[in-house]
Design a protein around this motif. Structure first.
Motif, PDB file in Angstrom:
ATOM      1  N   ALA A 345      95.032  92.944  35.500  1.00  0.00           N
ATOM      2  CA  ALA A 345      96.465  93.072  36.029  1.00  0.00           C
ATOM      3  C   ALA A 345      97.165  92.048  35.542  1.00  0.00           C
ATOM      4  CB  ALA A 345      96.145  92.884  37.659  1.00  0.00           C
ATOM      5  N   LEU A 346      96.763  90.827  35.186  1.00  0.00           N
ATOM      6  CA  LEU A 346      97.380  89.446  34.753  1.00  0.00           C
ATOM      7  C   LEU A 346      97.937  89.714  33.199  1.00  0.00           C
ATOM      8  CD1 LEU A 346      95.446  86.524  35.976  1.00  0.00           C
ATOM      9  CD2 LEU A 346      97.227  87.661  37.254  1.00  0.00           C
ATOM     10  N   GLN A 391      91.787  81.756  44.709  1.00  0.00           N
ATOM     11  CA  GLN A 391      91.891  80.435  44.748  1.00  0.00           C
ATOM     12  C   GLN A 391      92.716  80.036  43.337  1.00  0.00           C
ATOM     13  OE1 GLN A 391      91.791  78.370  47.299  1.00  0.00           O
ATOM     14  NE2 GLN A 391      90.546  79.779  48.501  1.00  0.00           N
ATOM     15  N   LEU A 392      94.031  79.610  43.234  1.00  0.00           N
ATOM     16  CA  LEU A 392      94.423  79.425  42.404  1.00  0.00           C
ATOM     17  C   LEU A 392      94.799  77.845  41.997  1.00  0.00           C
ATOM     18  CD1 LEU A 392      96.373  80.552  40.055  1.00  0.00           C
ATOM     19  CD2 LEU A 392      98.445  80.197  41.362  1.00  0.00           C
ATOM     20  N   ARG A 401      95.598  76.452  45.820  1.00  0.00           N
ATOM     21  CA  ARG A 401      96.303  77.239  46.960  1.00  0.00           C
ATOM     22  C   ARG A 401      95.637  78.717  46.962  1.00  0.00           C
ATOM     23  NH1 ARG A 401     101.373  80.129  46.147  1.00  0.00           N
ATOM     24  NH2 ARG A 401     101.904  79.759  43.827  1.00  0.00           N
ATOM     25  N   GLU A 402      95.401  79.470  47.998  1.00  0.00           N
ATOM     26  CA  GLU A 402      95.206  80.548  48.336  1.00  0.00           C
ATOM     27  C   GLU A 402      96.416  81.630  47.776  1.00  0.00           C
ATOM     28  OE1 GLU A 402      93.253  81.919  51.920  1.00  0.00           O
ATOM     29  OE2 GLU A 402      91.485  80.562  51.302  1.00  0.00           O
ATOM     30  N   VAL A 403      95.875  82.825  47.176  1.00  0.00           N
ATOM     31  CA  VAL A 403      97.104  83.832  46.693  1.00  0.00           C
ATOM     32  C   VAL A 403      96.352  85.025  46.883  1.00  0.00           C
ATOM     33  CG1 VAL A 403      98.547  84.576  45.032  1.00  0.00           C
ATOM     34  CG2 VAL A 403      97.944  82.128  45.266  1.00  0.00           C
ATOM     35  N   ALA A 411     102.563  84.540  41.112  1.00  0.00           N
ATOM     36  CA  ALA A 411     102.198  83.075  41.430  1.00  0.00           C
ATOM     37  C   ALA A 411     102.074  82.220  40.174  1.00  0.00           C
ATOM     38  CB  ALA A 411     101.138  82.904  42.324  1.00  0.00           C
ATOM     39  N   ILE A 412     101.319  82.918  39.196  1.00  0.00           N
ATOM     40  CA  ILE A 412     101.066  82.277  37.890  1.00  0.00           C
ATOM     41  C   ILE A 412     102.438  82.100  36.933  1.00  0.00           C
ATOM     42  CG2 ILE A 412      99.878  82.378  35.698  1.00  0.00           C
ATOM     43  CD1 ILE A 412      97.670  83.580  37.214  1.00  0.00           C
TER      44      ILE A 412
END
Length: 418
Positions: A345-346, A391-392, A401-403, A411-412
């Motif tokens: 997905a990334l 966990q990012l 932090r959690e995502v 977020a990235i």
């Protein structure tokens, strides 16, 4: 027998390949913007192709070709290509384009081979990116190529200098040639052995000699012998190149080392390379297509020394670094399966991701993520899997932090902007 690379050949990886790929990618994009079409030419050709085009008196043909007999072709002597232009011309003529559709614009890229004395910036296998234009004799075509090279160097951030000259055509060059022979005979005792052999066969190459470079400063000036059409052509080239923001100097000693050039010749030198500073060379070759058995079609082109331009990028500190946006860390078999889904997905969002081994401990994996330069570590364990989160970890800022799975790419991307 030691299984090591041959003298003059190189293995390329890391920053070397990044620099060369950058040059090739920028050159390809530039050629496409100027409406050139790609042509792919063979590595192997009949040796006569290069003797007829490059010139039997050139150093390439006399000293530098890798040639051998191909028994499958009836004892034909073949050679690894030492340059690209002759093969492109041969393909153009063989396809009948000189008769059916003479105005063509090609670019090519790939390795070439010359048996030279290896040194930094001079290799026995090196890489060229070249362009060729057929069917155009007008000076605006010459200026376009100078502008193209200038655009490429500026896009790479390289500081270069352009040298240009005109060496005339079949009408006026015989007079220049005769003047060079007369000058060479007057300075016979001062010429090197190679120039002794060049004097009668190809006297223009006296100006291309590195040994007699100082002596050549007193040689006849090609510009003094130009006929009026060649002079007008050269003046227009200079005017149009200036209009295109190309800064250049006229070097009347510049003749290039190949026999087929006519009228415009040019070289581009980069800073920081020492003696091997020429990164681009080219010019007009209006008689070459006919020499190769085609119609009387004009041509012009240039070749980029990709290796040398890459070295210039290194010298200028312009080689880009590469690192993944994220390193994927999965703790356990179930997490490893989900990590594959998240990584896909990334990557679908144009983020670069390296999957790390799920069989190593967390400390080692975070160390690996830092070593490869990843900005983020995406960590998935059994607990994260059960809750649908990752966990990012920001490896630059040492924060975590959690995502949610679905929000990981955003977020990235947001973190990379910061």
């Amino acid at each position: 027998m030691e299984l090591t690379r041959l003298r003059g050949f190189r293995d390329l990886f890391g920053t070397d390949t990044r620099a060369m790929t950058l040059v090739e990618d920028r050159a390809r994009a530039l050629a496409l913007r100027h409406n050139f079409s790609e042509i792919r030419i063979p590595l192997l050709e009949r040796i006569q192709l290069f003797a007829r085009s490059t010139g039997e008196t050139s150093d390439i043909v006399e000293k530098q070709m890798y040639a051998f007999t191909d028994r499958d072709e009836g004892e034909t002597v073949v050679a690894l290509r030492p340059e690209g232009t002759p093969s492109v011309v041969r393909a153009y003529v063989e396809a009948g384009l000189d008769r059916s559709d003479p105005e063509q614009r090609f670019f090519y890229s790939g390795p070439v081979f010359r048996r030279e004395r290896p040194q930094k910036g001079r290799y026995r296998q090196f890489y060229q990116f070249g362009v060729e234009i057929f069917g155009r004799a007008d000076p605006s075509c010459d200026a376009e190529l100078l502008i193209m090279v200038n655009e490429l160097c500026r896009s790479l951030g390289l500081r270069v200098r352009f040298e240009i000259n005109s060496i005339g055509d079949a009408t006026c060059r015989p007079n220049f040639r005769a003047a060079l022979i007369e000058w060479g005979r007057a300075h016979w005792d001062e010429l090197c052995d190679d120039c002794h052999s060049r004097l009668e066969r190809n006297p223009l190459r006296l100006l291309d000699c590195k040994i007699d470079a100082k002596l050549a400063e007193s040689a006849p000036n090609s510009l003094d012998y130009l006929c009026e059409p060649c002079r007008a052509h050269f003046e227009t080239v200079k005017e149009l190149a200036t209009a295109g923001n190309v800064e250049f100097v006229v070097n009347p000693r510049l003749v290039r080392g190949l026999d087929y050039y006519t009228r415009t010749a040019f070289e581009v030198m980069a800073d920081g390379l020492g003696a091997q500073s020429t990164v681009v060379g080219g010019g007009r070759y209006d008689g070459l297509v006919e020499t190769m058995g085609g119609s009387a079609i004009p041509g012009i082109g240039f070749g980029i020394g990709v290796d040398r331009m890459a070295l210039a990028l290194h010298a200028a500190g312009l080689v880009p670094t590469t690192a993944p946006d994220a390193a994927m860390i999965a703790m356990g078999p179930a997490a490893a399966r989900q990590a594959i889904v998240v990584a896909q997905a990334l990557r679908a969002q144009n983020l670069s991701v390296e999957m790390l081994s799920p069989e190593r401990k967390m400390k080692a994996l975070l160390g690996r993520a830092s070593k490869i330069g990843a900005r983020f570590a995406v960590i998935i364990g059994d607990d994260e899997l059960a809750r649908g989160v990752i966990q990012l970890r920001d490896l630059k800022n040492s924060s975590q932090r959690e995502v949610a799975f679905a929000d990981t790419a955003g977020a990235i991307a947001a973190g990379l902007k910061n």
